[in-house]
Write a protein that holds these residues in place. Structure first.
Motif, PDB file in Angstrom:
ATOM      1  N   GLU A  32      44.752   8.681 -23.825  1.00 47.92           N
ATOM      2  CA  GLU A  32      44.021   9.703 -24.539  1.00 47.92           C
ATOM      3  C   GLU A  32      42.882  10.110 -23.601  1.00 47.92           C
ATOM      4  O   GLU A  32      42.064   9.276 -23.214  1.00 47.92           O
ATOM      5  N   LEU A  34      39.682  12.669 -22.628  1.00 53.36           N
ATOM      6  CA  LEU A  34      38.658  13.573 -23.112  1.00 53.36           C
ATOM      7  C   LEU A  34      38.243  14.465 -21.949  1.00 53.36           C
ATOM      8  O   LEU A  34      37.875  13.960 -20.880  1.00 53.36           O
ATOM      9  N   SER A  47      34.620  18.316 -24.791  1.00 52.58           N
ATOM     10  CA  SER A  47      35.194  17.172 -25.506  1.00 52.58           C
ATOM     11  C   SER A  47      36.563  17.478 -26.110  1.00 52.58           C
ATOM     12  O   SER A  47      36.840  17.195 -27.268  1.00 52.58           O
ATOM     13  N   LYS A  49      40.440  16.776 -26.518  1.00 51.72           N
ATOM     14  CA  LYS A  49      41.285  15.591 -26.422  1.00 51.72           C
ATOM     15  C   LYS A  49      42.689  16.008 -25.995  1.00 51.72           C
ATOM     16  O   LYS A  49      43.275  16.921 -26.554  1.00 51.72           O
ATOM     17  N   ASN A  51      46.469  14.176 -25.067  1.00 51.53           N
ATOM     18  CA  ASN A  51      47.280  12.967 -25.046  1.00 51.53           C
ATOM     19  C   ASN A  51      48.328  13.091 -23.953  1.00 51.53           C
ATOM     20  O   ASN A  51      49.105  14.039 -23.945  1.00 51.53           O
TER      21      ASN A  51
END
Length: 99
Positions: A32, A34, A47, A49, A51
């Motif tokens: 994960e 950021l 910020s 995210k 994956n």
């Protein structure tokens, strides 16, 4: 919460100029990550995210998280551009002004 739930199809938006990995956390599926993104429109996303799966690492044939994020975000230099600017695959050309 907005009552507007109908999906609208949009044209392709702005491009990503640069990205910074703020944090990368390993999990069972991969990472994960950021990110902070600078957009061509002058806006920035903070910020965000992302994956990245273990399969992504295998598909891009690298163990370097920065390389996988680069490819996932669409930072590809074609061979003609690489030849023109004398860019090797190990270079981080997206971090400078050559492209």
């Amino acid at each position: 919460m907005s009552e507007f739930m109908e999906s609208i199809e949009y044209e392709t938006g702005t491009t990503i100029q640069a990205f910074n990995i703020i944090e990368a956390n390993k999990n069972a599926e991969g990472y994960e990550v950021l990110l902070d993104l600078d957009l061509d429109s002058g806006y920035a996303l903070e910020s965000v995210k992302l994956n990245i799966t273990n399969e992504d690492f295998a598909a891009y044939e690298t163990n370097d998280i920065q390389e996988v994020v680069k490819y996932a975000l669409g930072f590809f230099a074609n061979q003609e551009v690489k030849d023109k600017y004398n860019i090797n695959d190990e270079d981080r050309a997206w971090e400078d002004d050559r492209l």
